[in-house]
Design an enzyme around this catalytic site. Structure first.
Site, PDB file in Angstrom:
ATOM      1  N   LYS A   1       3.613  -9.338   0.134  1.00 15.62           N
ATOM      2  CA  LYS A   1       5.037  -9.462  -0.244  1.00 15.62           C
ATOM      3  C   LYS A   1       5.841  -8.253   0.257  1.00 15.62           C
ATOM      4  O   LYS A   1       6.901  -8.410   0.846  1.00 15.62           O
ATOM      5  CB  LYS A   1       5.197  -9.545  -1.778  1.00 15.62           C
TER       6      LYS A   1
ATOM      7  N   ARG B   1       8.173 -11.546 -12.759  1.00 12.33           N
ATOM      8  CA  ARG B   1       6.721 -11.627 -12.871  1.00 12.33           C
ATOM      9  C   ARG B   1       6.277 -12.301 -14.159  1.00 12.33           C
ATOM     10  O   ARG B   1       5.085 -12.436 -14.406  1.00 12.33           O
ATOM     11  CB  ARG B   1       6.143 -10.213 -12.860  1.00 12.33           C
TER      12      ARG B   1
ATOM     13  N   ARG C   1      -5.704  -0.749   1.899  1.00 16.04           N
ATOM     14  CA  ARG C   1      -4.279  -0.389   2.008  1.00 16.04           C
ATOM     15  C   ARG C   1      -4.080   1.120   1.856  1.00 16.04           C
ATOM     16  O   ARG C   1      -4.723   1.767   1.048  1.00 16.04           O
ATOM     17  CB  ARG C   1      -3.486  -1.107   0.917  1.00 16.04           C
TER      18      ARG C   1
ATOM     19  N   ARG D   1      -3.202   3.924  -3.266  1.00 20.40           N
ATOM     20  CA  ARG D   1      -2.567   3.758  -4.579  1.00 20.40           C
ATOM     21  C   ARG D   1      -3.607   3.807  -5.691  1.00 20.40           C
ATOM     22  O   ARG D   1      -4.722   3.296  -5.535  1.00 20.40           O
ATOM     23  CB  ARG D   1      -1.845   2.394  -4.643  1.00 20.40           C
TER      24      ARG D   1
ATOM     25  N   ARG E   1      -5.484  -6.939 -12.119  1.00 22.17           N
ATOM     26  CA  ARG E   1      -4.144  -7.359 -11.665  1.00 22.17           C
ATOM     27  C   ARG E   1      -4.145  -8.824 -11.252  1.00 22.17           C
ATOM     28  O   ARG E   1      -3.176  -9.548 -11.495  1.00 22.17           O
ATOM     29  CB  ARG E   1      -3.698  -6.486 -10.483  1.00 22.17           C
TER      30      ARG E   1
HETATM   31  P1  AP5 Z   1       1.387  -5.515   0.791  1.00 18.35           P
HETATM   32  O1  AP5 Z   1       2.534  -5.948   1.637  1.00 18.35           O
HETATM   33  O2  AP5 Z   1       1.396  -4.116   0.264  1.00 18.35           O
HETATM   34  O3  AP5 Z   1       1.134  -6.578  -0.385  1.00 18.35           O
HETATM   35  P2  AP5 Z   1       1.928  -6.840  -1.718  1.00 18.35           P
HETATM   36  O4  AP5 Z   1       1.903  -8.296  -1.961  1.00 18.35           O
HETATM   37  O5  AP5 Z   1       3.276  -6.182  -1.683  1.00 18.35           O
HETATM   38  O6  AP5 Z   1       0.948  -6.107  -2.721  1.00 18.35           O
HETATM   39  P3  AP5 Z   1       1.194  -5.202  -3.984  1.00 18.35           P
HETATM   40  O7  AP5 Z   1      -0.156  -4.694  -4.407  1.00 18.35           O
HETATM   41  O8  AP5 Z   1       2.232  -4.140  -3.680  1.00 18.35           O
HETATM   42  O9  AP5 Z   1       1.718  -6.192  -4.985  1.00 18.35           O
HETATM   43  P4  AP5 Z   1       1.734  -6.021  -6.486  1.00 18.35           P
HETATM   44  O10 AP5 Z   1       2.635  -7.142  -6.773  1.00 18.35           O
HETATM   45  O11 AP5 Z   1       0.462  -5.968  -7.191  1.00 18.35           O
HETATM   46  O12 AP5 Z   1       2.265  -4.517  -6.676  1.00 18.35           O
HETATM   47  P5  AP5 Z   1       3.676  -3.919  -7.048  1.00 18.35           P
HETATM   48  O13 AP5 Z   1       3.828  -2.671  -6.300  1.00 18.35           O
HETATM   49  O14 AP5 Z   1       4.754  -4.935  -6.996  1.00 18.35           O
HETATM   50  O15 AP5 Z   1       0.051  -5.777   1.655  1.00 18.35           O
HETATM   51  C1  AP5 Z   1      -1.230  -5.423   1.129  1.00 18.35           C
HETATM   52  C2  AP5 Z   1      -2.126  -4.889   2.267  1.00 18.35           C
HETATM   53  O16 AP5 Z   1      -2.420  -5.949   3.171  1.00 18.35           O
HETATM   54  C3  AP5 Z   1      -1.453  -3.792   3.111  1.00 18.35           C
HETATM   55  O17 AP5 Z   1      -2.423  -2.872   3.488  1.00 18.35           O
HETATM   56  C4  AP5 Z   1      -0.887  -4.536   4.335  1.00 18.35           C
HETATM   57  O18 AP5 Z   1      -0.803  -3.714   5.480  1.00 18.35           O
HETATM   58  C5  AP5 Z   1      -1.927  -5.668   4.493  1.00 18.35           C
HETATM   59  N1  AP5 Z   1      -1.356  -6.920   4.984  1.00 18.35           N
HETATM   60  C6  AP5 Z   1      -0.194  -7.500   4.589  1.00 18.35           C
HETATM   61  N2  AP5 Z   1      -0.027  -8.684   5.218  1.00 18.35           N
HETATM   62  C7  AP5 Z   1      -1.126  -8.853   6.024  1.00 18.35           C
HETATM   63  C8  AP5 Z   1      -1.553  -9.892   6.913  1.00 18.35           C
HETATM   64  N3  AP5 Z   1      -0.849 -11.001   7.086  1.00 18.35           N
HETATM   65  N4  AP5 Z   1      -2.720  -9.743   7.529  1.00 18.35           N
HETATM   66  C9  AP5 Z   1      -3.479  -8.653   7.332  1.00 18.35           C
HETATM   67  N5  AP5 Z   1      -3.131  -7.618   6.507  1.00 18.35           N
HETATM   68  C10 AP5 Z   1      -1.968  -7.730   5.866  1.00 18.35           C
HETATM   69  O19 AP5 Z   1       3.434  -3.614  -8.613  1.00 18.35           O
HETATM   70  C11 AP5 Z   1       2.521  -2.614  -9.030  1.00 18.35           C
HETATM   71  C12 AP5 Z   1       2.457  -2.609 -10.546  1.00 18.35           C
HETATM   72  O20 AP5 Z   1       3.773  -2.307 -11.094  1.00 18.35           O
HETATM   73  C13 AP5 Z   1       2.061  -3.939 -11.189  1.00 18.35           C
HETATM   74  O21 AP5 Z   1       0.672  -4.106 -11.276  1.00 18.35           O
HETATM   75  C14 AP5 Z   1       2.719  -3.794 -12.577  1.00 18.35           C
HETATM   76  O22 AP5 Z   1       1.945  -2.960 -13.421  1.00 18.35           O
HETATM   77  C15 AP5 Z   1       4.006  -3.067 -12.267  1.00 18.35           C
HETATM   78  N6  AP5 Z   1       5.115  -4.005 -12.013  1.00 18.35           N
HETATM   79  C16 AP5 Z   1       5.752  -4.221 -10.829  1.00 18.35           C
HETATM   80  N7  AP5 Z   1       6.715  -5.152 -10.981  1.00 18.35           N
HETATM   81  C17 AP5 Z   1       6.686  -5.537 -12.294  1.00 18.35           C
HETATM   82  C18 AP5 Z   1       7.408  -6.487 -13.048  1.00 18.35           C
HETATM   83  N8  AP5 Z   1       8.372  -7.250 -12.489  1.00 18.35           N
HETATM   84  N9  AP5 Z   1       7.107  -6.637 -14.359  1.00 18.35           N
HETATM   85  C19 AP5 Z   1       6.155  -5.872 -14.944  1.00 18.35           C
HETATM   86  N10 AP5 Z   1       5.413  -4.974 -14.279  1.00 18.35           N
HETATM   87  C20 AP5 Z   1       5.672  -4.804 -12.962  1.00 18.35           C
END
Ligand code: AP5
Length: 222
Positions: free
Chosen positions: A13, A88, A127, A160, A171
């Site tokens: 994402k 979420r 990552r 991270r 997660r």
């Molecule tokens: P990446 O683009 O980083 O993936 P992502 O979907 O953004 O993954 P996240 O781990 O950031 O999502 P998340 O939703 O768990 O975390 P967030 O930061 O929002 O890609 C991942 C890897 O794959 C990278 O290395 C990339 O290079 C590689 N890649 C990407 N596409 C590829 C492809 N097509 N082919 C090969 N490789 C590829 O949230 C973190 C924490 O914050 C949550 O766990 C929660 O505790 C809290 N939080 C955040 N938002 C909320 C909310 N709305 N409500 C409550 N808690 C929240």
């Protein structure tokens, strides 16, 4: 364009949202990045959020929604935005409806990116992120030009804290139980496009851009 990117942790994402933000000149709003910013600045909000993030749990809605509401009211969101990681929970989706209604704007599309859980674990373990500018890399699939250093700002890349295998598994459980039901919530409200994440980043990006009717070549012009 007003977009939401949905999908499990690690489906890509953040990677796609960054590219869309550049190509469409709209802000990329990532609640995860906002929390990490607060954590690195030791704010009260950051300290509170950290307790949940480190355990792979969601930060409570009452903390999250206020932060997003403030962001969406800012001037640069007038012409669109790409929301990444929000909503979420169904409660957050309902709250977002209310914010958008108050601002008199509507969502254009929900893009739901899918990927097998086992593949997600592999991706997240490899990552690396830039603690300075939040750029995202992968040690095999998207390595930086100079090993361990950010292409944009030269800062040393880090893993991270929530990308440890046991936290990733937690997660994913949280995603399937609390976040996946949002798709059903949006079913009759807004156009949803499902996109399977391909192991080649470029293929996934082409699929996302095609779904939006945006010329993929605009990326090279950015
Ligand atoms: P990446 O683009 O980083 O993936 P992502 O979907 O953004 O993954 P996240 O781990 O950031 O999502 P998340 O939703 O768990 O975390 P967030 O930061 O929002 O890609 C991942 C890897 O794959 C990278 O290395 C990339 O290079 C590689 N890649 C990407 N596409 C590829 C492809 N097509 N082919 C090969 N490789 C590829 O949230 C973190 C924490 O914050 C949550 O766990 C929660 O505790 C809290 N939080 C955040 N938002 C909320 C909310 N709305 N409500 C409550 N808690 C929240």
């Amino acid at each position: 364009m007003r977009l939401i990117l949905l999908g499990a942790p690690g489906v890509g994402k953040g990677t796609q949202a960054t590219l869309l933000s550049k190509a469409l000149s709209i802000p990329h709003i990532s609640t995860g990045d906002m929390f990490r910013y607060h954590i690195s600045n030791n704010t009260d909000l950051g300290m509170e959020a950290k307790q949940y993030i480190d355990k792979g749990m969601l930060v409570p809605d009452e903390i999250t929604v206020g932060m997003v509401a403030d962001r969406l009211k800012q001037q640069d969101c007038r012409n669109g935005f790409v929301l990444d990681g929000f909503p979420r929970t169904i409660q957050q989706a309902k709250f977002l409806d209310k914010i958008l209604k108050d601002l008199n704007i509507q969502l254009d599309m929900v893009i739901n990116i899918t990927l097998d859980d086992r593949e997600i674990i592999k991706r997240l373990s490899g990552r690396r992120i830039c603690p300075q500018c939040s750029a995202v890399y992968h040690i095999e699939d998207k390595p930086p030009k100079n090993e361990g250093l950010c292409d944009n700002c030269g800062t040393g890349l880090v893993q991270r804290g929530d990308d440890k295998e046991e936290t990733i598994i937690k997660r994913l459980q949280v995603y399937h139980s609390q976040s996946e039901p949002i798709l059903e919530y949006y079913k009759d409200k807004v156009k949803i496009v499902n996109i399977e994440s391909h192991k080649l980043l470029e293929v996934t990006t082409k699929r996302v851009f095609e779904a939006l009717g945006v010329d993929y070549k605009t990326l090279n012009a950015c």
